[in-house]
Design an enzyme around this catalytic site. Structure first.
Site, mmCIF file in Angstrom:
data_model
loop_
_atom_site.group_PDB
_atom_site.id
_atom_site.type_symbol
_atom_site.label_atom_id
_atom_site.label_comp_id
_atom_site.label_asym_id
_atom_site.label_seq_id
_atom_site.Cartn_x
_atom_site.Cartn_y
_atom_site.Cartn_z
ATOM 1 N N ASP A 220 0.823 -1.213 0.000
ATOM 2 C CA ASP A 220 0.000 0.000 0.000
ATOM 3 C C ASP A 220 0.858 1.265 0.000
ATOM 4 O OD1 ASP A 220 -1.967 -1.856 0.271
ATOM 5 O OD2 ASP A 220 -2.732 -1.124 2.199
ATOM 6 N N ASP A 221 0.207 2.364 -0.388
ATOM 7 C CA ASP A 221 0.700 3.739 -0.201
ATOM 8 C C ASP A 221 1.738 4.176 -1.222
ATOM 9 O OD1 ASP A 221 -0.957 3.638 1.935
ATOM 10 O OD2 ASP A 221 0.593 3.807 3.472
ATOM 11 N N HIS B 140 -6.014 2.836 -4.233
ATOM 12 C CA HIS B 140 -5.881 3.111 -2.798
ATOM 13 C C HIS B 140 -6.261 4.565 -2.511
ATOM 14 C CE1 HIS B 140 -4.694 1.778 1.131
ATOM 15 N NE2 HIS B 140 -3.683 2.626 1.251
ATOM 16 N N HIS C 120 -4.996 9.164 -0.231
ATOM 17 C CA HIS C 120 -4.914 8.353 0.985
ATOM 18 C C HIS C 120 -5.937 8.825 2.011
ATOM 19 C CE1 HIS C 120 -3.133 6.113 4.397
ATOM 20 N NE2 HIS C 120 -2.647 5.325 3.438
ATOM 21 N N HIS D 236 3.609 -2.340 3.095
ATOM 22 C CA HIS D 236 3.582 -0.966 2.569
ATOM 23 C C HIS D 236 4.896 -0.668 1.851
ATOM 24 C CE1 HIS D 236 0.531 -0.892 5.737
ATOM 25 N NE2 HIS D 236 -0.009 0.141 5.100
#
Length: 679
Positions: A80-81, A131, A135, A220
């Site tokens: 993620d991210d 995603h 965020h 991540h």
């Protein structure tokens, strides 16, 4: 004299300026929105027990929510991210080393910044999911914002890869009520790598239980220091049993090709975001440079003022007679003020002053009023001429005057009794050819009057002290100025080819080798514009005329002596602080609006408060130098709201007119007699 042909003022640039400001503000806001990406992972664990009964993948439909689970023996690494320019390539290198595929849930704003990394993901067999764009916590957003966050990210991915994403993972594992068109992917095993607990803990959390069951593992690759994640990924791939697949491969899904429209929208979004980022950087630097220049100007003004005051006090002594003084007053429709002006001049304590009033074809009672005064006051003479303009009236008065020292006075100015005597004292120095007096606003009641009063005291008079020290005085004001007859002859008289004849004349005097100085103790009172419309007309004439004069005398930059000091000091100062810096002011205001929305309020208030405090201190010092009361200080912060904008818009208008080559007409201000009434 050849008359200036009036030309209609340009108008289209206002629409262009408005559109330009709107465009810059929109781009800055897009950059601020895209720049709102969380710098770290979740501050607190989301519902990682969010593994809904039946599996971590949720499909929403009209019949309800369907939960899906990966087949036994398969593992899906998810990151993620990202993409992150430092950590994502390292994760991809580790995956390639072990011939493993993973699923990356990317942040849309980051995709637009690093599209090459997202293309690499797809080229190497990995999967890309949504995603959100910034965020954002979807569950806390209104429905329209949820749709925007997902759509913007999908478009960004489509532009970078040519594929339409079908997977979505909400940040913080905070699920909205429903997610249309996407398979929502939560997690079986949250490694909690965003807490940076250590490589061993991350690997342990990724192992999970029970052994052999299909699982989605959450890691991540962006949002902070992911060095532990990179090493943990290597350990997981090297030691875990099971087949590593993307989420879609494990569930038997396919990634469809994006439509041409989706790719086009994503490409436009990326270009806009890139433009916004570059523009924000450029505007930020302009604001910093402008603020630095303003601070330098204030500090130099204050330092020069202190030095000028000390020098003036040393030179100041009992006044002495320096010869006959002639006062020339050009007048056109000055019936409201002319009597007060002439009476104040006749009351001068300097002996033997001659007062020559030149009526320039007035259509009101100006000539009749002066004629009656001439019968009462022997020093007063009236000359009449057909309307030919202020320069012609000045030249006629100068030619008719008998004195070697000539004081040129506007018809709306009221002199203090000692003003003439103090004004001519610097002529004791034979190198001095011109002297500027201290002009004060008489009608300073009301907010507009206070603002102009402060501008005269702080802006004009502090600048004149600086110019005096630098021997580069560009303007002897028409309200109160004195000239040696020889300097006027050397300058060729008062020219009529600019709208700022006082600036043009002063520059010509300096280029002829004479000095111009400032006598701060020679005080005269003038009537300032009483409305914004009048103020606009006056300042536009000043601005445009100053540009004309600066262009006319541009060769002074390459000359020596006093002319060179005018060119390389005075003209440079005018161009930098009265022409270029005001042109950047609209960007400063746009950036202020942007900062109020997207920057920390504490930072914005600190900058604004600090700059305002500095302005207040400078204004208080300038008022003290001029023996003025400090009462108007309260209006200084309000100057930033209307007055400053009007002044820089005048410069915009003048610049456009100058670039188009238009010749603007001289528009006299309607007088009301406020100068006399205020005294």
């Amino acid at each position: 004299m050849r008359r200036h042909r009036a030309r209609r003022e340009p108008r289209a640039h206002w629409l262009l300026l408005l559109l330009g400001v709107a465009f810059v503000l929109a781009e800055l806001c897009l950059n601020g929105y895209a720049g709102g990406v969380a710098a770290e992972g979740p501050a607190a664990p989301g519902p990682s027990a969010a593994v809904v009964a039946g599996g971590p993948a949720l499909r929403f439909g009209t019949g309800g929510t369907e939960a899906l689970r990966l087949p036994a023996g398969t593992l899906a690494l998810t990151f993620d991210d990202g993409p992150d320019p430092r950590w994502t390539p390292q994760v991809l290198d580790v995956l390639r080393q072990y011939h493993a595929h993973a699923t990356f849930f990317v942040v849309g704003a980051q995709v637009n910044r690093y599209p090459d990394l997202v293309r690499r993901m797809v080229d190497e067999g990995h999967e890309v999911g949504v995603h959100t764009f910034t965020h954002a916590d979807l569950a806390a957003l209104p429905r329209w914002r949820q749709r925007a966050e997902l759509a913007l990210t999908a478009n960004a991915i489509a532009a970078a890869t040519g594929r339409r994403p079908v997977l979505m993972r909400p940040p913080y594992l905070s699920m909205p009520a429903a997610v249309d068109g996407y398979l929502a992917v939560l997690t079986d095993r949250d490694t909690r790598d965003w807490e940076r607990p250590g490589v061993e803990v991350i690997v342990h959390n990724a192992a999970g239980h029970p052994a052999g069951a299909g699982a989605v593992i959450m890691l991540h690759d962006g949002g902070g220091d992911r060095s532990q994640t990179v090493e943990a990924t290597r350990r997981i791939l090297a030691g875990a049993g099971g087949r590593f697949v993307t989420v879609s491969d494990g569930l038997g899904l396919s990634a469809p090709t994006a439509s041409a429209g989706m790719v086009a929208r994503g490409t436009a979004l990326r270009w806009s975001q890139t433009a916004g980022r570059l523009l924000a950087g450029a505007v930020g630097w302009i604001v910093v440079a402008g603020t630095a220049l303003a601070l330098v100007r204030l500090s130099v003004q204050v330092g020069a003022a202190r030095r000028h005051v000390r020098r003036a006090r040393r030179r100041r002594g009992p006044g002495r007679y320096l010869g006959r003084v002639s006062i020339v007053v050009p007048a056109y429709n000055e019936a409201a003020n002319i009597a007060a002006t002439v009476r104040s001049l006749a009351a001068s304590d300097y002996p033997g002053c001659e007062i020559v009033v030149v009526d320039d074809g007035s259509t009101d009672d100006t000539a009749a009023i002066v004629d009656r005064l001439a019968r009462q006051l022997p020093a007063v003479r009236l000359l009449r001429q057909a309307n030919a303009g202020k320069p012609a009236a000045l030249n006629a008065g100068i030619a008719a005057a008998g004195g070697d020292l000539l004081v040129l006075v506007d018809g709306d100015t009221v002199f203090e009794p000692d003003a003439v005597g103090r004004l001519v004292q610097p002529f004791a120095d034979p190198a001095v050819g011109a002297v500027s007096g201290n002009t004060k606003v008489a009608n300073r009641g009301g907010l507009l009057g206070r603002w102009q009063h402060l501008e005269y005291v702080v802006g004009f008079n502090l600048d004149r002290r600086l110019f005096d020290l630098g021997e580069c005085m560009p303007t002897i004001p028409g309200a109160i100025g004195a000239f040696r007859r020889e300097s006027l002859r050397d300058a060729g008289g008062v020219a009529g080819d600019t709208l700022a004849e006082d600036t043009d004349l002063t520059m010509a005097v300096l280029r002829a080798g004479w000095r111009a100085v400032y006598a701060d103790d020679a005080v005269a009172w003038t009537e300032a514009p009483a409305s914004l419309r009048q103020l606009w007309r006056q300042r536009y004439r000043w601005c445009y005329g100053t540009m004309q004069a600066a262009w006319k005398h541009r060769r002074a930059v390459f000359e020596r002596g006093g002319a060179g000091r005018l060119g390389r000091r005075g003209l440079l100062y005018l161009v930098l602080f009265q022409m270029l810096l005001p042109l950047a002011a609209p960007l400063v205001d746009v950036y202020a609006v942007y900062g109020a929305v997207f920057l920390p309020w504490g930072q914005v208030l600190a900058v604004w408060g600090g700059f305002t405090a500095l302005q207040l201190a400078t204004t208080a010092y300038a008022l003290r130098l001029d023996d003025e009361r400090l009462a108007p200080l309260w209006s200084v912060p309000l100057q930033q709201v209307v007055y400053r904008q009007l002044l820089y818009l005048v410069v915009v208008q003048g610049t456009v007119a100058a670039l188009l080559g238009g010749r603007q007409r001289w528009t006299p201000m309607a007088r009301t007699g406020l100068a006399a009434a205020a005294r």
